[in-house]
Design an enzyme around this catalytic site. Sequence first.
Site, short mmCIF file in Angstrom:
data_model
loop_
_atom_site.label_atom_id
_atom_site.label_comp_id
_atom_site.label_asym_id
_atom_site.label_seq_id
_atom_site.Cartn_x
_atom_site.Cartn_y
_atom_site.Cartn_z
N HIS A 71 -0.38 8.63 -8.90
CA HIS A 71 0.88 8.27 -9.54
C HIS A 71 0.62 7.28 -10.68
O HIS A 71 -0.42 6.61 -10.71
CB HIS A 71 1.83 7.66 -8.52
CG HIS A 71 2.33 8.65 -7.53
ND1 HIS A 71 3.25 8.33 -6.56
CD2 HIS A 71 2.06 9.97 -7.35
CE1 HIS A 71 3.53 9.41 -5.85
NE2 HIS A 71 2.80 10.41 -6.30
N GLU A 73 1.91 4.41 -11.35
CA GLU A 73 1.77 3.02 -10.90
C GLU A 73 0.37 2.77 -10.35
O GLU A 73 -0.25 1.76 -10.65
CB GLU A 73 2.79 2.70 -9.78
CG GLU A 73 4.21 2.99 -10.14
CD GLU A 73 4.66 4.37 -9.68
OE1 GLU A 73 4.05 5.38 -10.08
OE2 GLU A 73 5.65 4.44 -8.93
N CYS A 102 2.88 3.65 -3.50
CA CYS A 102 2.76 2.81 -4.70
C CYS A 102 3.40 1.45 -4.48
O CYS A 102 2.91 0.44 -4.99
CB CYS A 102 3.38 3.51 -5.91
SG CYS A 102 2.37 4.90 -6.51
#
Length: 146
Positions: A71, A73, A102
């Site tokens: 992801h 993040e 995350c």
Amino acid sequence: MENKQKQEIIDSRYLRMARIWAENSYCRRRQVGAIIVKDSMIISDGYNGTPSGFENICEDENGLTRPYVLHAEANAITKLARSSNSGQGATLYVTASPCLECAKLIIQSGIRRVVYNELYRVTDGVELLQRAGVQCDLIENIDTNA
């Protein structure tokens, strides 16, 4: 201009930058971008995609996201970890609200505020962040002229 209005303009600008950064993603289903800001400086950035050395194909033949896709993040936080910067007290700007995994990374990295412009259908990540005392701000309407 009052501080709240000034902060809203700054937040809008960084969210626009995160949205532009998302365009680097090779993912077809959803492109997500993230920017980490501390002391008015961008200290890291990321977008969703495959780990270094993997081919840039995020979805399988059925159109489902491959399980090893990182992801935005996570990419920004791991990039931050490889640098000399610290996430302590920073703000994360991300185009979609963080997932649970995350959120754990965000908490552990010391990020104190998360600003996003789309609430993902699963909200357990935001709920965990709030439980940990991380300020979460949804800004849906980004001013493209700010």
